[in-house]
Design an enzyme around this catalytic site. Structure first.
Site, short mmCIF file in Angstrom:
data_model
loop_
_atom_site.label_atom_id
_atom_site.label_comp_id
_atom_site.label_asym_id
_atom_site.label_seq_id
_atom_site.Cartn_x
_atom_site.Cartn_y
_atom_site.Cartn_z
N HIS A 24 -11.03 -5.13 10.61
CA HIS A 24 -11.76 -5.14 9.34
C HIS A 24 -13.15 -4.52 9.45
CE1 HIS A 24 -8.69 -8.18 8.40
NE2 HIS A 24 -9.01 -8.06 7.12
N GLU A 32 0.82 -1.21 0.00
CA GLU A 32 0.00 0.00 0.00
C GLU A 32 0.85 1.26 0.00
OE1 GLU A 32 -0.59 -2.59 2.05
OE2 GLU A 32 -2.65 -3.25 1.68
C1 LIG Z 1 -2.10 -4.44 4.92
C2 LIG Z 1 -3.13 -5.33 4.31
N1 LIG Z 1 -3.41 -5.20 2.99
C3 LIG Z 1 -4.34 -5.98 2.42
C4 LIG Z 1 -5.01 -6.92 3.14
C5 LIG Z 1 -6.10 -7.75 2.50
N2 LIG Z 1 -5.65 -9.12 2.32
C6 LIG Z 1 -5.93 -10.09 3.23
S1 LIG Z 1 -5.24 -11.54 2.84
C7 LIG Z 1 -4.56 -10.92 1.44
C8 LIG Z 1 -3.70 -11.78 0.59
C9 LIG Z 1 -2.55 -12.31 1.35
O1 LIG Z 1 -1.75 -13.07 0.54
P1 LIG Z 1 -0.54 -13.88 1.14
O2 LIG Z 1 0.28 -12.98 2.00
O3 LIG Z 1 0.14 -14.55 0.03
O4 LIG Z 1 -1.24 -14.92 2.11
P2 LIG Z 1 -2.32 -16.04 1.76
O5 LIG Z 1 -3.67 -15.44 1.91
O6 LIG Z 1 -2.05 -16.51 0.38
O7 LIG Z 1 -2.12 -17.10 2.79
C10 LIG Z 1 -4.89 -9.58 1.29
C11 LIG Z 1 -4.51 -8.73 0.14
C12 LIG Z 1 -4.71 -7.02 4.51
N3 LIG Z 1 -5.35 -7.89 5.31
N4 LIG Z 1 -3.76 -6.22 5.06
#
Ligand SMILES: Cc1ncc(C[n+]2csc(CCOP(=O)(O)OP(=O)(O)O)c2C)c(N)n1
Lengths: 328, 339
Positions: free
Chosen positions: B134, B65
């Site tokens: 959230h 971000e």
């Molecule tokens: C700072 C932040 N940005 C965006 C999100 C929204 N979000 C939640 S899970 C996710 C994807 C995470 O991907 P990864 O780190 O690869 O973990 P996975 O879900 O694949 O286990 C996103 C974009 C968040 N929770 N926190």
């Protein structure tokens, strides 16, 4: 396999327990949400991120842990929490929003915190990594040989917190092991569209620390890589970055249509389901017999049912309790 | 000018349509954010846009971000009109520096010479057990910091018009859509989340409140989903002979102080409903506005129904008790009008 049998059995048992827990959570999650999915409805409302497929990453770490080690996990925390030995009953109760839960219903599934074992997680991407550095700092100041482990996703490796934490840990020579669970996706965005290099473990060289790649979703590979990193950290050798290629078998969250992954991709994943392949391997190598597998299943399923039973028969917190616990 | 219409859209579709019209009209507009492409936005705010406009105009970003919101600032300063989506407002912590030290201050630092025409859109609000990271609204935080406009639509018509105004604005605008007003299939269904929306592009001016329901006995000033809660409360109170005027502020910055004062001069009583934390926020600001502009008209001390100063809890009974529910609004108005 050059691993003590009890470690292998323990890893398998834990995998069975994690998977069963999540299958049951999934069933209950959907019970009152269908036919028309309503995220606020049901015994378990809100978002639910399950880790089916990623069990090897958590259970491969488990045999190397000792009392006092700290773990930070992500928004997808159940496998890591269960493998570290977080109380399953209290964890289930938290997920059901009950008074008997780890956080008396305040946190829910993305915000599980436990003092003993020392576990925390967060719904904010990358947020646990600096905290793990701080835990490691506390251990080294207090002169213990504890380590901090921080789990994070491949998506999190693009957060500033990832880079800042690696640099901090390296510069301060902290006993931290960073474990990237690379399931190839951050929600719908494939890793290749968001990360300029294929392996996050290669980023370790930018911080002067070892980077280790575990190429398949195999608890034994994780066991070995993490074992070495933890030994190094405990003996003052500083941090390691480990990356494990793993699979998220289900959607990003429950209710996710998962339309961004092809049917072939999902089919291939199901065929290499680590619970099945690891079980088969232990049978083939004579580590377990069919009847061992049956009795493991029976015991683990029983433990899960007991936890769910405890959770569902526990009371909800009183509404005004919302005001408690803002300050100590 | 807008034409009368029978066509009904959900708020989510109205937002996506507004962005589509502006992408079409102005080549300098682009959208970026996590899952805005293939997924169409977790809350559908960019649904269908990737197919129509391609990956140069609708960009999926890494989870970075600070990087992409800062990049939107740089792009805005250099001739583009980016819309950056911060998936949930609760994630602002990782990128606030780019928001309030760059996006919101560059115009001022430049003595008015440099413009930052960008929209930061983000989802706010709770009520579905997603817990404290959230479910927040946090508009007070952004409104507190100078240099950015803060818009909170409550219905599909405004959502479209305010988005178009925000994109055409030469100032940075935080556009906060409440999940509970979007009309998403998977959120508890809210009948007012669907409404008439003209097909063409139109603007709803930023900084003008709307009277969502006229009344004589009490002014209920609020934004977002709480407009719906206030309308529900007003319906219940009508049966008891209490006539509540519901003022939809539509933006916190600029705040339509005249509308607040005018309404309070008419009704003589004020309640502020705020899903944000109570202290140091919108409710205090609105009440101060009324006290400064209509002190002699007030027949009772103003009342506020807000989220108490605790993180939003997960468990349903805790969360329900915490958020400004219809029940709490009704009770507050009864106290205000009979006391
Ligand atoms: C700072 C932040 N940005 C965006 C999100 C929204 N979000 C939640 S899970 C996710 C994807 C995470 O991907 P990864 O780190 O690869 O973990 P996975 O879900 O694949 O286990 C996103 C974009 C968040 N929770 N926190």
């Amino acid at each position: 396999m050059d691993i003590p049998r009890d470690h292998l059995v323990d890893m398998y048992e834990t995998m069975v327990k994690i998977r069963r827990f999540e299958e049951r959570i999934r069933e209950i999650y959907f019970e009152d949400k269908l036919p028309a999915f309503d995220i606020a409805a049901g015994l378990i409302p809100g978002e639910m991120h399950l880790s089916a497929g990623q069990e090897p990453v958590a259970v491969g770490v488990k045999p190397h842990l000792k009392a006092g080690d700290a773990i930070t996990a992500t928004h997808r925390p159940h496998h890591v929490a269960i493998a570290q030995g977080v109380d399953l009953k209290k964890m289930a109760a938290e997920i059901f929003g009950r008074e008997t839960g780890l956080g008396h219903g305040k946190g829910g599934h993305m915000h599980l915190f436990s003092v003993e074992p020392n576990f925390g997680c967060s719904g904010i991407i990358g947020e646990g990594m600096p905290v793990a550095c701080g835990a490691a700092l506390a251990f080294s100041r207090r002169g213990t040989d504890n380590v901090a482990l921080s789990f994070f996703g491949d998506g999190a490796a693009n957060q500033g917190a990832f880079h800042e934490s690696l640099n901090l840990a390296a510069t301060w020579n902290l006993p931290v092991v960073f474990i990237c669970e690379d399931n190839g996706y951050a929600i719908s965005v494939p890793k290749a569209a968001a990360t300029a290099i294929p392996n996050n473990s290669d980023r370790a060289c930018a911080y002067g620390i070892p980077g280790v790649l575990v190429e398949d979703n195999d608890p034994v590979g994780v066991y070995e890589a993490v074992g070495e990193a933890i030994r190094r950290a405990r003996s003052g050798g500083g941090p390691t970055l480990i990356e494990v290629k793993t699979d998220r078998l289900w959607g990003h969250f429950e209710g996710d249509a998962d339309a961004y992954r092809s049917d072939e991709f999902k089919k291939a994943m199901a065929e290499r389901d680590p619970l099945v392949t690891f079980g088969r391997r232990l049978l083939d190598e004579g580590v377990l017999s069919e009847s061992d597998v049956d009795s493991i299943r029976e015991r683990m399923y029983g433990e899960v049912e007991e936890a769910l039973e405890f959770a569902q028969s526990s009371p909800y917190p009183q509404p005004e309790d919302a005001l408690n616990h803002v300050f100590a | 000018m807008t034409t009368a219409t029978d066509r009904k859209l959900t708020t989510q579709k109205a937002i996506a349509e507004a962005i589509a019209l502006e992408l079409e009209r102005d080549e300098s507009v682009l959208v970026m954010g996590e899952d805005v492409g293939v997924y169409g936005g977790i809350f559908g705010s960019t649904e269908g846009l990737l197919d129509r406009f391609g990956p140069q105009r609708v960009m999926d970003t890494p989870i970075s971000e600070t990087g992409f919101i800062g990049a939107a600032v740089g792009a805005a300063v250099n001739g583009l009109r980016p819309i950056a989506e911060l998936m949930f407002v609760d994630f602002f912590g990782v990128c606030m520096d780019q928001i309030y030290n760059n996006m919101a201050k560059i115009h001022y630092f430049s003595g008015g010479n440099v413009k930052v025409p960008m929209v930061l859109m983000t989802a706010v609000g709770g009520g579905y057990s997603d817990a404290g990271q959230h479910s927040q609204t946090l508009w007070g935080t952004f409104a507190h910091l100078p240099g950015m406009k803060v818009v909170v639509p409550s219905n599909p018509y405004d959502a479209k018009g305010l988005m178009i105004s925000a994109i055409r604005e030469d100032n940075p605008v935080i556009y906060m859509f409440h999940k509970g007003v979007l009309g998403l299939g998977w959120m508890t269904n809210n009948p007012r989340a669907t409404g008439p929306v003209p097909e063409e592009a139109y603007e709803v001016p930023i900084g003008k409140a709307a009277i969502a329901r006229p009344g004589n006995d009490v002014t209920v000033a609020t934004v977002g989903l709480s407009v719906h809660r206030a309308l529900d409360a007003a319906e219940l109170l009508e049966e008891k002979g209490i006539s509540a005027e519901v003022l939809d502020l539509r933006s916190l910055v600029p705040l339509d102080r005249e509308a607040i004062v005018a309404s309070v001069r008419k009704t003589h009583r004020l309640m502020v409903v705020d899903e944000d934390y109570q202290s140091f926020g919108m409710s205090g600001e609105v009440i101060t506005t009324a006290v400064e502009g209509a002190f002699d008209y007030l027949d009772a001390p103003p009342v506020r129904v807000a989220t108490p100063d605790v993180p939003i809890p997960y468990s349903h009974p805790l969360e329900e008790w915490t958020l400004p529910s219809v029940r709490r609004i009704v009770a507050g108005i009864e106290r205000l009008t009979t006391g």
